[in-house]
Design a protein around this motif. Structure first.
Motif, PDB file in Angstrom:
ATOM      1  N   THR A  37      59.326  -4.013  44.558  1.00  0.00           N
ATOM      2  CA  THR A  37      57.870  -3.843  44.476  1.00  0.00           C
ATOM      3  C   THR A  37      57.424  -3.537  43.050  1.00  0.00           C
ATOM      4  OG1 THR A  37      58.067  -1.508  45.159  1.00  0.00           O
ATOM      5  CG2 THR A  37      57.624  -3.143  46.879  1.00  0.00           C
ATOM      6  N   GLU A  38      58.222  -2.780  42.305  1.00  0.00           N
ATOM      7  CA  GLU A  38      57.870  -2.522  40.901  1.00  0.00           C
ATOM      8  C   GLU A  38      57.849  -3.820  40.106  1.00  0.00           C
ATOM      9  OE1 GLU A  38      60.763   0.344  39.712  1.00  0.00           O
ATOM     10  OE2 GLU A  38      59.607   2.066  40.447  1.00  0.00           O
TER      11      GLU A  38
ATOM     12  N   THR B  15      54.747  -5.897  41.101  1.00  0.00           N
ATOM     13  CA  THR B  15      53.551  -5.338  40.466  1.00  0.00           C
ATOM     14  C   THR B  15      53.474  -5.734  38.999  1.00  0.00           C
ATOM     15  OG1 THR B  15      53.532  -3.465  42.006  1.00  0.00           O
ATOM     16  CG2 THR B  15      52.311  -3.203  39.947  1.00  0.00           C
TER      17      THR B  15
ATOM     18  N   ARG C 209      49.635  -7.864  43.933  1.00  0.00           N
ATOM     19  CA  ARG C 209      49.125  -6.605  44.477  1.00  0.00           C
ATOM     20  C   ARG C 209      50.062  -6.128  45.579  1.00  0.00           C
ATOM     21  NH1 ARG C 209      44.532  -3.846  46.482  1.00  0.00           N
ATOM     22  NH2 ARG C 209      45.383  -1.817  47.099  1.00  0.00           N
ATOM     23  N   VAL C 210      50.537  -4.913  45.455  1.00  0.00           N
ATOM     24  CA  VAL C 210      51.417  -4.314  46.456  1.00  0.00           C
ATOM     25  C   VAL C 210      50.723  -3.114  47.075  1.00  0.00           C
ATOM     26  CG1 VAL C 210      53.620  -3.178  46.899  1.00  0.00           C
ATOM     27  CG2 VAL C 210      53.510  -5.091  45.274  1.00  0.00           C
TER      28      VAL C 210
END
Length: 211
Positions: A18-19, A22, A27-28
């Motif tokens: 997820t990092e 992003t 968009r997370v």
């Protein structure tokens, strides 16, 4: 509105993914962040947890003592179900609000919902595609012991309280291998981000396996 779910077992490498997403402009929305918001001091969620489990799950600052709660729910499947019945509906409400806001403000930007307990929640069919971040059970146990300081017993409890690797792989439209190294995982995430940007909002052409 298109939403891609991203899931995986505890210590599988979801945060690394997820990092990276992003950083690539995706968009997370993170269910773990929403779950913390749902039980902030003074929230209806925290009041319901106190009513269900008693004040011993609070710290000296009257905030939720997550370690005390974790020790309770991982010893008692019934307690875990009671907690989920409190927290999951509130997380669902908060996530729905964030999805709607994203649709209004950034409709052309890929939207990923990071939701660890997707399979357990029975909500797989609500999403347009499911990405599973995968690392084998024994490797995840070792990560919990080595990286997070859990005992082997605690690590096994947390891993086995979730869906199995096979159950997650069954619902995967895209499987991202996070078992080799953090750099390898980040590269897989970058490839995923590129694919999302190229196909959005038609996510039916996502690669079946990454990298």
């Amino acid at each position: 509105m298109t939403v891609v779910a991203l899931t995986g077992g505890i210590a599988s490498g979801k945060t690394t993914v997820t990092e990276s997403l992003t950083a690539e402009g995706v968009r997370v929305v993170d269910a773990d962040v929403l779950a913390r918001e749902a039980v902030e001091p003074g929230s209806p969620g925290l009041e319901a947890i106190i009513a269900a489990f008693g004040p011993s799950i609070l710290g000296a600052d009257r905030a939720l003592d997550r370690n005390a709660l974790a020790a309770l729910i991982f010893e008692d499947p019934g307690a875990r179900e009671r907690l989920n019945a409190i927290v999951h509906p509130e997380v669902h409400r908060l996530s729905t609000e964030q999805f709607a806001q994203h649709r209004r403000e950034h409709p052309d930007t890929p939207l990923v919902y990071a939701v660890p307990l997707l399979v357990e929640s029975g909500r797989v069919d609500e999403f347009d595609a499911v990405v599973v971040v995968h690392a084998p059970r024994e490797q995840r146990i070792a990560r919990l012991v080595g990286d997070r300081g859990l005992s082997e017993r605690e690590a096994i409890q947390r891993v086995d309280a979730q869906a199995s690797d096979a159950e997650r792989e069954t619902v995967a439209d895209c499987l991202l291998d996070a078992s080799i190294s953090p750099d390898h995982t980040r590269e897989g995430a970058r490839v995923l981000a590129k694919a999302l940007w190229e196909c959005w909002p038609d996510v039916g052409s996502l690669p079946k396996r990454l990298p």
